[in-house]
Design a protein around this motif. Structure first.
Motif, PDB file in Angstrom:
ATOM      1  N   PHE A   4       0.836  -1.194   0.000  1.00 56.06           N
ATOM      2  CA  PHE A   4       0.000   0.000   0.000  1.00 56.06           C
ATOM      3  C   PHE A   4       0.874   1.247   0.000  1.00 56.06           C
ATOM      4  O   PHE A   4       0.569   2.231  -0.641  1.00 56.06           O
ATOM      5  CB  PHE A   4      -0.872  -0.082   1.258  1.00 56.06           C
ATOM      6  CG  PHE A   4      -2.090   0.765   1.242  1.00 56.06           C
ATOM      7  CD1 PHE A   4      -3.072   0.568   0.296  1.00 56.06           C
ATOM      8  CD2 PHE A   4      -2.281   1.731   2.205  1.00 56.06           C
ATOM      9  CE1 PHE A   4      -4.221   1.337   0.304  1.00 56.06           C
ATOM     10  CE2 PHE A   4      -3.423   2.495   2.225  1.00 56.06           C
ATOM     11  CZ  PHE A   4      -4.385   2.302   1.272  1.00 56.06           C
ATOM     12  N   GLY A   8      -0.620   5.197  -0.557  1.00 57.05           N
ATOM     13  CA  GLY A   8      -1.930   4.670  -0.176  1.00 57.05           C
ATOM     14  C   GLY A   8      -2.453   5.335   1.082  1.00 57.05           C
ATOM     15  O   GLY A   8      -3.649   5.640   1.188  1.00 57.05           O
ATOM     16  N   LEU A   9      -1.563   5.583   2.042  1.00 54.48           N
ATOM     17  CA  LEU A   9      -1.981   6.246   3.279  1.00 54.48           C
ATOM     18  C   LEU A   9      -2.322   7.707   3.028  1.00 54.48           C
ATOM     19  O   LEU A   9      -3.214   8.263   3.681  1.00 54.48           O
ATOM     20  CB  LEU A   9      -0.906   6.111   4.355  1.00 54.48           C
ATOM     21  CG  LEU A   9      -0.710   4.698   4.902  1.00 54.48           C
ATOM     22  CD1 LEU A   9       0.300   4.712   6.041  1.00 54.48           C
ATOM     23  CD2 LEU A   9      -2.009   4.089   5.364  1.00 54.48           C
ATOM     24  N   VAL A  12      -5.863   7.597   1.778  1.00 58.73           N
ATOM     25  CA  VAL A  12      -6.795   7.367   2.892  1.00 58.73           C
ATOM     26  C   VAL A  12      -6.939   8.647   3.712  1.00 58.73           C
ATOM     27  O   VAL A  12      -8.043   9.029   4.098  1.00 58.73           O
ATOM     28  CB  VAL A  12      -6.331   6.193   3.776  1.00 58.73           C
ATOM     29  CG1 VAL A  12      -7.158   6.099   5.039  1.00 58.73           C
ATOM     30  CG2 VAL A  12      -6.386   4.878   3.008  1.00 58.73           C
ATOM     31  N   SER A  13      -5.828   9.311   3.967  1.00 61.25           N
ATOM     32  CA  SER A  13      -5.850  10.556   4.729  1.00 61.25           C
ATOM     33  C   SER A  13      -6.717  11.608   4.037  1.00 61.25           C
ATOM     34  O   SER A  13      -7.529  12.280   4.678  1.00 61.25           O
ATOM     35  CB  SER A  13      -4.432  11.094   4.903  1.00 61.25           C
ATOM     36  OG  SER A  13      -4.453  12.354   5.531  1.00 61.25           O
ATOM     37  N   TYR A  15      -9.167  11.120   2.014  1.00 60.72           N
ATOM     38  CA  TYR A  15     -10.562  10.690   2.155  1.00 60.72           C
ATOM     39  C   TYR A  15     -11.086  11.051   3.550  1.00 60.72           C
ATOM     40  O   TYR A  15     -12.181  11.590   3.693  1.00 60.72           O
ATOM     41  CB  TYR A  15     -10.690   9.189   1.921  1.00 60.72           C
ATOM     42  CG  TYR A  15     -12.045   8.657   2.308  1.00 60.72           C
ATOM     43  CD1 TYR A  15     -13.146   8.842   1.473  1.00 60.72           C
ATOM     44  CD2 TYR A  15     -12.238   8.003   3.516  1.00 60.72           C
ATOM     45  CE1 TYR A  15     -14.399   8.375   1.830  1.00 60.72           C
ATOM     46  CE2 TYR A  15     -13.492   7.537   3.883  1.00 60.72           C
ATOM     47  CZ  TYR A  15     -14.569   7.721   3.041  1.00 60.72           C
ATOM     48  OH  TYR A  15     -15.803   7.267   3.415  1.00 60.72           O
ATOM     49  N   LEU A  16     -10.291  10.743   4.577  1.00 60.55           N
ATOM     50  CA  LEU A  16     -10.718  11.018   5.946  1.00 60.55           C
ATOM     51  C   LEU A  16     -10.953  12.506   6.185  1.00 60.55           C
ATOM     52  O   LEU A  16     -11.886  12.894   6.884  1.00 60.55           O
ATOM     53  CB  LEU A  16      -9.680  10.495   6.944  1.00 60.55           C
ATOM     54  CG  LEU A  16      -9.568   8.985   7.067  1.00 60.55           C
ATOM     55  CD1 LEU A  16      -8.344   8.618   7.895  1.00 60.55           C
ATOM     56  CD2 LEU A  16     -10.828   8.398   7.674  1.00 60.55           C
ATOM     57  N   ILE A  23     -14.856   5.655  10.767  1.00 59.48           N
ATOM     58  CA  ILE A  23     -14.033   4.481  10.484  1.00 59.48           C
ATOM     59  C   ILE A  23     -13.887   3.702  11.786  1.00 59.48           C
ATOM     60  O   ILE A  23     -13.520   4.273  12.816  1.00 59.48           O
ATOM     61  CB  ILE A  23     -12.631   4.887   9.972  1.00 59.48           C
ATOM     62  CG1 ILE A  23     -12.744   5.840   8.781  1.00 59.48           C
ATOM     63  CG2 ILE A  23     -11.787   3.674   9.667  1.00 59.48           C
ATOM     64  CD1 ILE A  23     -13.432   5.277   7.575  1.00 59.48           C
ATOM     65  N   LEU A  26      -9.385  -0.542  10.690  1.00 62.28           N
ATOM     66  CA  LEU A  26      -8.362  -0.223   9.700  1.00 62.28           C
ATOM     67  C   LEU A  26      -7.164  -1.132   9.933  1.00 62.28           C
ATOM     68  O   LEU A  26      -6.601  -1.156  11.025  1.00 62.28           O
ATOM     69  CB  LEU A  26      -7.947   1.248   9.804  1.00 62.28           C
ATOM     70  CG  LEU A  26      -6.926   1.732   8.775  1.00 62.28           C
ATOM     71  CD1 LEU A  26      -7.493   1.629   7.358  1.00 62.28           C
ATOM     72  CD2 LEU A  26      -6.515   3.162   9.071  1.00 62.28           C
ATOM     73  N   ILE A  28      -3.559  -1.743   8.357  1.00 64.86           N
ATOM     74  CA  ILE A  28      -2.497  -1.351   7.440  1.00 64.86           C
ATOM     75  C   ILE A  28      -1.198  -2.079   7.802  1.00 64.86           C
ATOM     76  O   ILE A  28      -0.113  -1.597   7.514  1.00 64.86           O
ATOM     77  CB  ILE A  28      -2.307   0.182   7.424  1.00 64.86           C
ATOM     78  CG1 ILE A  28      -2.039   0.721   8.824  1.00 64.86           C
ATOM     79  CG2 ILE A  28      -3.506   0.863   6.791  1.00 64.86           C
ATOM     80  CD1 ILE A  28      -1.542   2.153   8.841  1.00 64.86           C
ATOM     81  N   LEU A  41      -1.678   9.769   7.654  1.00 64.59           N
ATOM     82  CA  LEU A  41      -2.872   9.055   8.100  1.00 64.59           C
ATOM     83  C   LEU A  41      -3.458   9.685   9.353  1.00 64.59           C
ATOM     84  O   LEU A  41      -4.652   9.980   9.416  1.00 64.59           O
ATOM     85  CB  LEU A  41      -2.551   7.586   8.366  1.00 64.59           C
ATOM     86  CG  LEU A  41      -3.712   6.762   8.927  1.00 64.59           C
ATOM     87  CD1 LEU A  41      -4.812   6.600   7.879  1.00 64.59           C
ATOM     88  CD2 LEU A  41      -3.214   5.417   9.412  1.00 64.59           C
ATOM     89  N   ASN A  48     -11.393  14.027  11.031  1.00 62.84           N
ATOM     90  CA  ASN A  48     -12.508  13.104  10.839  1.00 62.84           C
ATOM     91  C   ASN A  48     -13.202  12.868  12.175  1.00 62.84           C
ATOM     92  O   ASN A  48     -12.562  12.880  13.224  1.00 62.84           O
ATOM     93  CB  ASN A  48     -11.967  11.785  10.268  1.00 62.84           C
ATOM     94  CG  ASN A  48     -13.053  10.803   9.925  1.00 62.84           C
ATOM     95  OD1 ASN A  48     -13.506  10.055  10.779  1.00 62.84           O
ATOM     96  ND2 ASN A  48     -13.452  10.791   8.672  1.00 62.84           N
TER      97      ASN A  48
END
Length: 86
Positions: A4, A8-9, A12-13, A15-16, A23, A26, A28, A41, A48
């Protein structure tokens, strides 16, 4: 094993930061990320409403000083809690 990594983090960050979704789980663990990814992250979690994570899988994470600080700040600043940390 799909890596990831930090990018990838970061996703995700992002998105959050934009989402009001809570959430609760999780994992990871062993995803090839570094402390830079963890800093991103936990910055996302700060924006969030998720204050309680039932599960956070961090096995194999490379925290370093900045990752540890970001994790601590997330917990303390947000009054967050994690039921199970692996």
């Amino acid at each position: 094993d799909t890596l990831f990594e930090d990018k990838g983090l970061v996703a995700v960050s992002n998105y959050l930061k934009k989402s009001s979704a809570h959430i609760s789980y999780l994992n990871i663990a062993n995803t090839g990320h570094t402390s830079k990814g963890l800093v991103n992250l936990f910055a996302g979690f700060q924006d969030n409403p998720s204050k309680v994570l039932q599960y956070l899988g961090l096995s194999g994470s490379k925290f370093a000083a900045e990752g540890s600080t970001a994790f601590w700040q997330y917990l303390v600043t947000n009054g967050a809690s994690i039921d199970e940390l692996c």
